[in-house]
Write a protein that holds these residues in place. Sequence first.
Motif, short mmCIF file in Angstrom:
data_model
loop_
_atom_site.label_atom_id
_atom_site.label_comp_id
_atom_site.label_asym_id
_atom_site.label_seq_id
_atom_site.Cartn_x
_atom_site.Cartn_y
_atom_site.Cartn_z
N THR A 372 0.87 -1.18 0.00
CA THR A 372 0.00 0.00 0.00
C THR A 372 0.90 1.22 0.00
N TRP A 373 0.37 2.36 -0.40
CA TRP A 373 1.21 3.55 -0.54
C TRP A 373 0.33 4.79 -0.46
N GLN A 374 1.00 5.93 -0.32
CA GLN A 374 0.29 7.21 -0.34
C GLN A 374 1.20 8.29 -0.90
N LEU A 375 0.65 9.08 -1.83
CA LEU A 375 1.40 10.18 -2.45
C LEU A 375 1.28 11.42 -1.57
N GLU A 376 2.43 12.03 -1.28
CA GLU A 376 2.46 13.21 -0.42
C GLU A 376 3.31 14.29 -1.06
N GLY A 377 3.38 15.45 -0.39
CA GLY A 377 4.23 16.54 -0.86
C GLY A 377 3.68 17.25 -2.06
N LEU A 378 2.38 17.57 -2.06
CA LEU A 378 1.75 18.19 -3.22
C LEU A 378 1.71 19.72 -3.13
N GLN A 379 2.26 20.28 -2.07
CA GLN A 379 2.28 21.72 -1.93
C GLN A 379 3.37 22.34 -2.81
N PRO A 380 3.22 23.61 -3.20
CA PRO A 380 4.18 24.23 -4.13
C PRO A 380 5.62 24.23 -3.65
N ASP A 381 5.85 24.23 -2.33
CA ASP A 381 7.22 24.31 -1.82
C ASP A 381 7.79 22.96 -1.43
N GLN A 382 7.19 21.88 -1.93
CA GLN A 382 7.63 20.55 -1.54
C GLN A 382 8.06 19.70 -2.72
N MET A 383 9.01 18.81 -2.48
CA MET A 383 9.32 17.74 -3.41
C MET A 383 8.32 16.61 -3.17
N PRO A 384 7.61 16.15 -4.20
CA PRO A 384 6.65 15.06 -3.99
C PRO A 384 7.33 13.77 -3.56
N TYR A 385 6.66 12.99 -2.74
CA TYR A 385 7.22 11.74 -2.27
C TYR A 385 6.11 10.74 -2.00
N LEU A 386 6.49 9.47 -2.07
CA LEU A 386 5.59 8.36 -1.76
C LEU A 386 5.99 7.76 -0.43
N ILE A 387 5.01 7.53 0.44
CA ILE A 387 5.23 6.70 1.62
C ILE A 387 4.70 5.32 1.25
N VAL A 388 5.60 4.34 1.19
CA VAL A 388 5.24 2.98 0.78
C VAL A 388 5.19 2.09 2.01
N ASN A 389 4.08 1.42 2.20
CA ASN A 389 3.87 0.51 3.32
C ASN A 389 4.13 -0.92 2.84
N LEU A 390 5.25 -1.52 3.28
CA LEU A 390 5.63 -2.85 2.82
C LEU A 390 5.04 -3.96 3.69
N SER A 391 5.09 -3.79 4.98
CA SER A 391 4.41 -4.69 5.93
C SER A 391 4.71 -6.16 5.69
N PHE A 392 5.97 -6.54 5.75
CA PHE A 392 6.31 -7.95 5.64
C PHE A 392 7.57 -8.22 6.46
#
Length: 504
Positions: A372-392
Amino acid sequence: MDAPTLDNSTIGLVEGRKRLSETRNPGLPTLPNYGLKDKSGGNIMPWTPIGQALRATHNQSTETLGSPKVVKFSIYFSRGERLSNEEENGIELNIESGKTADTKKLLFHLAKECGIDYSAFSEMFAIWMISPLLEVQLKSYHRPYECRQGWSTLLERFAKETDIQLFNQDEPILMLRRNASLTCDKEFELLQDHPKCAKYLIYDASEMLLLGRLHLLSLENTIRVAAFLFCLQFGNFDETRHDVAFIRNHIDEILPERTCDSIVATTIFGKAINKKTVQEERLLSEWKNISKIGDKSKKEHDLLMELTQNSSCYGAAWFSAHIEVKRSRASLRNFGHGFAEIEVNVGINDRFLTIVESNSGTLLVHPLEELTWQLEGLQPDQMPYLIVNLSFEEEIKNGNSTTIDISNETTQFLMITGNQTFLIDALLKTMTGRRLDRSSSDSSSSSDSSTSSTKHSRIIESKLDFKNCTAGCNRKLCFAKFKDGKCTEVAGSFKAFYSHGQTL
């Protein structure tokens, strides 16, 4: 590969994300969740990252005066000079009103030139716009001419940071490649009725192999794949022509340089000075055996099956990104572990997410159905990033087991940063959506074991060896680890989000 939709799905990750402490790309505009509109306000095409970036040029005619003009499109099968002795490297299409022609029209003419049914061809392949700085798959409604006109816009939005002079000099080409959203079981289902497609799939796979993007599980698998390619490119084994010298002269046309070094012996004045002649003899032996396999169509089918079963990233689309890794102390003055941000390539197909460091090889292979994952960092002053949930669990149970033990008690988060995280997020949504659709279709249909799609799916899932894929490389990654809801380990930029002992 931009997905047809971008919804606000809830993925069950930690809420209340904080901003990154350092921003590496200020001014990046937020990507809103809407599609392109017509004059009445209705949606005229799905929302995609590529479409949103080009919304200023989409659906605006570039031919407003005079008669429609013919535009010549050159569409390549690979970036080599020739694919074989008898075939050129691509196809040229002269399209009337070419400035407003969409990708669907180009695929229709390509299918006709290749002699393949259009419906199968368009599901199997896509037109990609590719340059040294960026690779994007065009949707059926994209207009290649307009995409070329807006290429600088795409570079500003999605290309990795580089010198502005390189942006100005960047020149894309059009290529026919495997559709990034095509599933492996659907591929073999289509191949049963349209075997001509195999040739073009192999062109694409060969390109990926030479680029170092198609990673095989073992040297044995690599030698077998190389033997198939030798057989298809140079014909069945001929003892009067095909010997060790022939292998040494042509292997760099088949495999990337690093892989060639693991097979071909080092020579001085034509004489081998190390023991790799054993691998060369194995390659010749495999070539002899493969030459006995049926006709060319059968060989092509078997090669594609070999790639599917023994590579976690066959058919993957690749993206540039950054992650953080642990590095050992460099001196006595630097106790403990430090952290370094490294550039990686992220590959996504219908089965796995693969992360590869450019210089040292595979870092992580993880099944999409456990991700599972979530896209973050969508504000103009941010570098976009993914938080990836691996859970294993990292440990592989039972010694030689080919499956990873999954535990609901331990959660691991990995951060992936970069402009192309928008594209990664979109393709992940497309592929997980395809998997859910397939599962729903399988459950509603009869459980006939002879069904080709489920048959190939079972073969593919059972043969891939996770132990060889991971090989403990993921221990170098900077995770935020939680057990029973409590943070047990935190590293790198995750320290801006979590602290040791923090409870979710």
